[in-house]
Every structure is written in C-alpha cells, then in structure tokens.
Motif scaffolding. Structure first.
Motif, PDB file in Angstrom:
ATOM      1  N   THR A 392      45.057 131.126  58.484  1.00 18.31           N
ATOM      2  CA  THR A 392      45.768 129.990  59.088  1.00 18.31           C
ATOM      3  C   THR A 392      45.525 128.693  58.319  1.00 18.31           C
ATOM      4  O   THR A 392      45.956 127.628  58.771  1.00 18.31           O
ATOM      5  CB  THR A 392      45.323 129.788  60.543  1.00 18.31           C
ATOM      6  N   CYS A 393      44.857 128.775  57.180  1.00 21.75           N
ATOM      7  CA  CYS A 393      44.390 127.563  56.483  1.00 21.75           C
ATOM      8  C   CYS A 393      45.512 126.874  55.699  1.00 21.75           C
ATOM      9  O   CYS A 393      46.404 127.519  55.141  1.00 21.75           O
ATOM     10  CB  CYS A 393      43.249 127.907  55.528  1.00 21.75           C
ATOM     11  N   LEU A 394      45.431 125.557  55.658  1.00 24.94           N
ATOM     12  CA  LEU A 394      46.237 124.710  54.787  1.00 24.94           C
ATOM     13  C   LEU A 394      45.308 123.675  54.170  1.00 24.94           C
ATOM     14  O   LEU A 394      44.222 123.405  54.697  1.00 24.94           O
ATOM     15  CB  LEU A 394      47.358 124.001  55.555  1.00 24.94           C
ATOM     16  N   GLN A 395      45.737 123.060  53.078  1.00 28.15           N
ATOM     17  CA  GLN A 395      44.930 122.012  52.466  1.00 28.15           C
ATOM     18  C   GLN A 395      45.812 121.086  51.649  1.00 28.15           C
ATOM     19  O   GLN A 395      46.910 121.461  51.232  1.00 28.15           O
ATOM     20  CB  GLN A 395      43.823 122.582  51.576  1.00 28.15           C
ATOM     21  N   ASN A 396      45.344 119.868  51.437  1.00 26.24           N
ATOM     22  CA  ASN A 396      45.976 118.950  50.485  1.00 26.24           C
ATOM     23  C   ASN A 396      44.904 118.045  49.898  1.00 26.24           C
ATOM     24  O   ASN A 396      43.795 117.936  50.433  1.00 26.24           O
ATOM     25  CB  ASN A 396      47.106 118.137  51.133  1.00 26.24           C
ATOM     26  N   ASN A 459      40.820 120.180  54.206  1.00 25.22           N
ATOM     27  CA  ASN A 459      41.002 121.595  54.528  1.00 25.22           C
ATOM     28  C   ASN A 459      41.195 121.732  56.033  1.00 25.22           C
ATOM     29  O   ASN A 459      40.414 121.176  56.815  1.00 25.22           O
ATOM     30  CB  ASN A 459      39.781 122.426  54.101  1.00 25.22           C
ATOM     31  N   SER A 460      42.212 122.466  56.446  1.00 23.95           N
ATOM     32  CA  SER A 460      42.479 122.634  57.868  1.00 23.95           C
ATOM     33  C   SER A 460      42.627 124.107  58.201  1.00 23.95           C
ATOM     34  O   SER A 460      42.990 124.921  57.338  1.00 23.95           O
ATOM     35  CB  SER A 460      43.749 121.881  58.280  1.00 23.95           C
ATOM     36  N   CYS A 461      42.390 124.442  59.459  1.00 23.35           N
ATOM     37  CA  CYS A 461      42.568 125.804  59.947  1.00 23.35           C
ATOM     38  C   CYS A 461      42.675 125.783  61.461  1.00 23.35           C
ATOM     39  O   CYS A 461      42.234 124.824  62.113  1.00 23.35           O
ATOM     40  CB  CYS A 461      41.417 126.716  59.505  1.00 23.35           C
ATOM     41  N   VAL A 462      43.272 126.813  62.012  1.00 19.81           N
ATOM     42  CA  VAL A 462      43.252 127.011  63.456  1.00 19.81           C
ATOM     43  C   VAL A 462      41.913 127.660  63.784  1.00 19.81           C
ATOM     44  O   VAL A 462      41.646 128.804  63.385  1.00 19.81           O
ATOM     45  CB  VAL A 462      44.428 127.883  63.927  1.00 19.81           C
ATOM     46  N   LEU A 463      41.058 126.931  64.500  1.00 20.41           N
ATOM     47  CA  LEU A 463      39.703 127.420  64.750  1.00 20.41           C
ATOM     48  C   LEU A 463      39.688 128.461  65.870  1.00 20.41           C
ATOM     49  O   LEU A 463      39.032 129.503  65.757  1.00 20.41           O
ATOM     50  CB  LEU A 463      38.787 126.248  65.091  1.00 20.41           C
ATOM     51  N   PHE A 464      40.400 128.193  66.949  1.00 21.43           N
ATOM     52  CA  PHE A 464      40.532 129.176  68.028  1.00 21.43           C
ATOM     53  C   PHE A 464      41.713 128.762  68.905  1.00 21.43           C
ATOM     54  O   PHE A 464      42.195 127.622  68.842  1.00 21.43           O
ATOM     55  CB  PHE A 464      39.244 129.304  68.864  1.00 21.43           C
ATOM     56  N   THR A 465      42.169 129.686  69.718  1.00 18.51           N
ATOM     57  CA  THR A 465      43.260 129.427  70.655  1.00 18.51           C
ATOM     58  C   THR A 465      42.799 129.738  72.074  1.00 18.51           C
ATOM     59  O   THR A 465      41.904 130.563  72.284  1.00 18.51           O
ATOM     60  CB  THR A 465      44.496 130.287  70.320  1.00 18.51           C
ATOM     61  N   GLU A 466      43.416 129.076  73.043  1.00 12.39           N
ATOM     62  CA  GLU A 466      43.133 129.299  74.456  1.00 12.39           C
ATOM     63  C   GLU A 466      44.421 129.771  75.122  1.00 12.39           C
ATOM     64  O   GLU A 466      45.365 128.996  75.271  1.00 12.39           O
ATOM     65  CB  GLU A 466      42.617 128.015  75.104  1.00 12.39           C
ATOM     66  N   LEU A 467      44.456 131.035  75.518  1.00 18.46           N
ATOM     67  CA  LEU A 467      45.672 131.667  76.008  1.00 18.46           C
ATOM     68  C   LEU A 467      45.598 132.025  77.484  1.00 18.46           C
ATOM     69  O   LEU A 467      46.425 132.799  77.978  1.00 18.46           O
ATOM     70  CB  LEU A 467      45.961 132.930  75.178  1.00 18.46           C
ATOM     71  N   GLU A 468      44.609 131.468  78.189  1.00 17.15           N
ATOM     72  CA  GLU A 468      44.464 131.803  79.613  1.00 17.15           C
ATOM     73  C   GLU A 468      45.655 131.318  80.440  1.00 17.15           C
ATOM     74  O   GLU A 468      46.067 131.954  81.402  1.00 17.15           O
ATOM     75  CB  GLU A 468      43.172 131.192  80.174  1.00 17.15           C
ATOM     76  N   ASN A 469      46.226 130.170  80.067  1.00 17.75           N
ATOM     77  CA  ASN A 469      47.381 129.621  80.768  1.00 17.75           C
ATOM     78  C   ASN A 469      48.638 129.903  79.941  1.00 17.75           C
ATOM     79  O   ASN A 469      48.895 129.215  78.947  1.00 17.75           O
ATOM     80  CB  ASN A 469      47.211 128.120  80.990  1.00 17.75           C
TER      81      ASN A 469
END
Length: 539
Positions: A392-396, A459-469
């Motif tokens: 999920t990483c991106l960078q600039n 540097n960026s990334c999606v660290l975690f997601t919360e899908l309970e809702n």
C-alpha cells in the motif's frame, strides 16, 4: 518571363533607381522629420484595478462561473493614457521612475486583539481595516520574517513583522533584562476570518477538485496561527520579546466534527491554554455557520486542534523558560486541566517506551504476524480480502527551497503538514479505489528541524484498517518524513504523521469493499500495536 520583384523598402520610402544606380534614396519629409526628432521615451500610465472589478457583482456566483464562461476575465492592468515625454516633463519622469523602485506595503500593522479578515477586496493602507490576505505586497527582504507564499501565512507573518522590527532595533542588553510575567489566555487570543461566501479569489485557493475545502491548506494555516499565538504569549507587555525560537513539537488528535464547506465563511480562533517551563499548548477551533443561518452567533465548531510548541534559546539552542499562564474564566480553567492531563499522558508514554516487551505484547505481535507470514511463505493460500502493508506504500521526494522557510529560517512546519496530508490522501485514494473523506489527524510528531537545502523524502502506507462498522470503514495512514544526506550516506526521521480517512456513503452503498491490512515484519507489527494503543488512550 516575370518582372523583377519590387523591393520591400518601397512601403516606407519612394525609391527611384537609375540604370547606373547613381541616385540616392529619398524619403517623404514627414518620415524624415520624425526620424530626426524622435521622442526621448514613452511612458504608459497604468492603474491596478481591484480584484473585485473582474468578478461579477452579484451574490449568486457559483464556483464554475469563469470555468464555464467563454469570456475570460480581463487583465487587471489597464492602460489609461499614453504620453510622449519631452524636456518639459523630463523631471516628472525621473520622479516617477524613482517612486516605482520603492515598494509601499499596503498592510497596516494592527493590534493582535483585532479580528483579521482574510479577503481579497481592496483596502486603504492608511485606514484601520482588517488585514487583507488576498492583496498582500511583501516588504523588502530585510524586513520580511519568513518567505512561505500562502495568503493567511503572509498576513500573519506580516502582522508579526512589527515586533521583529522592534526587536532588531532594540539593544541586546534591553532584551536580556525582560522578566517573565504571567498572562491570561485572553492576551494571546487571535482569530482569522475567511470570507468564502463573497470572495471568489480566496475561495478558489482553498477549493479541491470535489468542490470541498482543501484540508491540507487548512492544516497549514492552523500551524501558522498557532505560531502567532505562541509568539504573542512569549512577548512582553511592551510588545518586545526575548531572542527565542518557537517551534512546533507535536499536534494531538484533530477530529473533524462536521464537513467544512468552501462556499461559507470560516473563522479560526485560538489561545494558549496551558504552559509548562519551556512548552505551551495552544487550542484552535474552526467555526462555520450552518446553511440554514448566516448568523455568526450560531457558529458551530467544525474542528478542534491542540498544538504543542516549545521555546529554544536562539543562541544556545537549549530550552528556554517562557511566560506562565493565569486562567481567569471557568472555561479557561477547565481547558488548563485537560491540557495538564494530556501532558501527563505524554510523559507516561515516554517512560513506557523505554521498558522491555511484556509477554502480552509478544502474543499480540505473533497474532498480527500470523496472517502476514502466510502471504510471505504461502502466497497462493493467502486471504484475498487482505493485503500486506508494503503493498500500500507511496512516496515522494523534494528539495527544500528558500521560499518554504519560516520566520526562523527553517522549513515551515505547516508546509510539511500539507505535503504529508496530500500524500496520505493519495495513499488512501489508491487503496480504497474512490476519493476518501478526511476524518481526523491522529497525531503529528516534529522530531528534527528541516533546513533549507535538505533532501526530504515522504514515505506513506496504510498502517491498518478498522472494518467493524460497515457503514464507515476507517483507513489509518502513516506518513514518515526522512531527511536524507547523500554526501554522508545517512538518513534520519524528521516527522511522523498519522491520518484517518473513510469513504463516501455512495461507495458504501455500491458495496465497495475495503481490504484488511496486515504486517509482514515484526517492525511493522510494533508500529501497528503502538498506533492502536494510542487510539484507545485518546478515546
């Protein structure tokens, strides 16, 4: 056979040639007289028209007025008269040329207690009007504190420039004798007003492609306003201040309570709420009236932000003691208690970070890594509803330019926040498959200063997601800024940013699925656990 071509010069001169070419070129008397007595030079009188002259004078203008119209706005420079200068008015020309070499600022420095109106309508430089961010003209470079080009930042730094001029002219001994005082929060309170409802030009600078507010630019302005408030608190009653460097240390959770529209006026106000020995906390509130009413008394808080600033001695670089705070009203006392609790929590986290890993944390690490190991060892059997963090990483990257520096000569913290937010937005966009909605700033750490000329990488990334809702899945994005020094083959972390996004309700109705994100290494699992624990503590 075609006759020979007539020379082009016959358009200007009537020439006659003999067979032996012994006749000279002759010209009409009118042209010869003009060439013998040419004007010294020509002067165009110009008039700068106000920005409102290129905007239709009605209140029903929409954001696509000029975009859909075939008639483009006329230039704002209009030639009003033309004159050829001769010896009679030669002295006037020299006075005119001398005058245009000296820029005259249109800003008038006001007291900080007045509300500042950020609008691009014309204002009289000799009248006590609110600071106009849309028509700022910079002072000479020697008097300008900071170079970052943003309308609100320019106006705030321009207001601070009077204090810097006094500080520059004052002797060093006088400044060192200033004693610390105790000031109420009302002394540092400052507010700014965005006239989005009537100012088309200002509105265009804060509009994103979806006709919503550019959150990155708003974060930029919040940091600039917090810096102005901290400067006011550290100054003395005579508006002088010691030689201090005030820098952003961190930003606590910043929750968006309701969407901020770009077609309605916005007010940002804040003050110092808590002071330690060398640090202070500033609370800012973003207010916007509802669509049903335009009464400013019914403004609702759309966003609340808490900034922590620290003071450093400009000569030694060590922490410097600052003025204390004396809350007066019940609300100010309550805000002081809340800030004191947050300060205690920050100290506890630092102590806990130095301790070893407990057995409970080891179990949590193994649980998080279990699915990630399947991706690494048996990718064909991995869960297709999950994805690794590294995917999920991106960078600039960018070179830090002099135009991005603040009043202390270092890179403006608000600029770094905006760049980090825009990269986080792009990361969530590419991950979710649709334009994300900003929910909150979880936390921001300013670990190292960033200087002009630094090679900076985000540097960026999606660290975690919360899908309970299912109706509001949350996407937590991490952005880490690194200062790289290729000559020394070294790199160090300067900033850490954490943002939370969700998706629009249309995407949820269309059954757009958000995948689960899993770590593949122990270092990634530690970062996930750290952010999850921080989220629980802030609730």
């Amino acid at each position: 056979m075609k006759p020979p071509r007539t020379p082009v010069s016959h358009l200007l001169f009537q020439s006659k040639f003999s067979r032996n070419h012994d006749k000279k070129l002759s010209s009409p008397p009118s042209i010869i007289s003009r060439l013998q007595n040419p004007p010294r030079f020509h002067l165009f009188y110009t008039k700068i028209l106000p920005s409102s002259s290129v905007i239709p004078q009605n209140n029903k203008i929409n954001t696509t007025h000029f975009l859909e119209s075939s008639n483009q706005p006329k230039p704002i420079i209009k030639i009003t008269s033309f004159h050829s200068l001769t010896k009679k008015n030669e002295s006037f020309s020299s006075q005119f040329l001398d005058s245009i070499k000296k820029p005259k600022p249109i800003f008038k420095i006001l007291s900080f207690d007045q509300k500042r109106s950020f609008s691009s309508s014309p204002s009289d430089p000799f009248h006590s009007d609110p600071i106009d961010a849309g028509s700022s003209i910079r002072k000479p470079i020697s008097l300008w504190p900071g170079m970052y080009d943003s309308p609100v930042t320019n106006a705030l730094w321009e207001a601070r420039s009077s204090l810097f001029e006094r500080q520059t002219n004052a002797s060093e001994n006088t400044l060192s004798q200033n004693e610390l005082i105790s000031k109420p929060p009302s002394k540092s309170r400052t507010s700014i007003l965005y006239k989005f409802s009537t100012d088309y030009i200002l509105r265009e600078q804060y509009r994103n492609p979806w006709n919503e507010i550019r959150t990155g630019k708003l974060l930029e302005d919040l940091d600039a306003l917090a810096g102005t408030i901290s400067f006011k608190h550290c100054s003395s009653d005579d508006s002088s201040t010691r030689s201090l460097i005030l820098v952003t240390a961190s930003v606590d959770k910043m929750v968006l309570r309701k969407p901020i529209r770009v077609d309605s006026d916005v007010t940002i106000a804040g003050a110092v709420t808590w002071v330690g020995r060398s640090s202070m906390e500033i609370q800012l509130e973003v207010n916007q009236s509802s669509k049903e009413t335009s009464d400013s008394s019914n403004n609702d808080v759309a966003l609340t932000a808490n900034f922590t600033f620290v003071a450093r001695d400009s000569k030694t670089g060590k922490s410097a003691q600052i003025n204390q705070i004396s809350p007066e009203t019940e609300k100010e006392k309550l805000l002081w208690k809340e800030a004191e609790e947050r300060n205690k929590m920050r100290k506890m986290k630092k102590v806990e970070g130095k301790k070893g890993i407990s057995d409970e944390e080891v179990n949590r690490l193994n649980e998080l890594l279990s699915e990630g190991r399947v991706f690494c060892d048996m990718p064909a059997l991995a869960n297709r509803d999950s994805i690794l963090i590294k995917d999920t990483c991106l960078q600039n990257s960018l070179m830090c330019q002099p135009q991005q520096r603040n009043i202390h000569g270092r890179i403006f913290g608000g600029f770094l926040m905006r760049r980090a937010f825009e990269l986080a937005f792009a990361t969530a966009y590419s991950f979710a498959g649709s334009a994300p909605c900003f929910v909150e700033v979880d936390h921001v750490d300013f670990l190292k200063p960033v200087d002009v000329g630094n090679f900076l990488r985000f540097n960026s990334c999606v660290l975690f997601t919360e899908l309970e809702n299912p109706s509001q899945p949350l996407i937590n994005v991490e952005v880490v800024a690194h200062v790289m020094r290729p000559e020394l083959r070294s790199t160090e972390v300067s900033n850490k940013f954490y943002f939370t996004f969700t998706v629009h309700s249309d995407a949820v109705r269309n059954r757009q699925k958000i995948r689960n994100v899993v770590p593949a290494t122990e270092e990634e699992a530690r970062r996930v656990i750290e952010r999850m624990d921080a989220e629980r503590c802030s609730l």
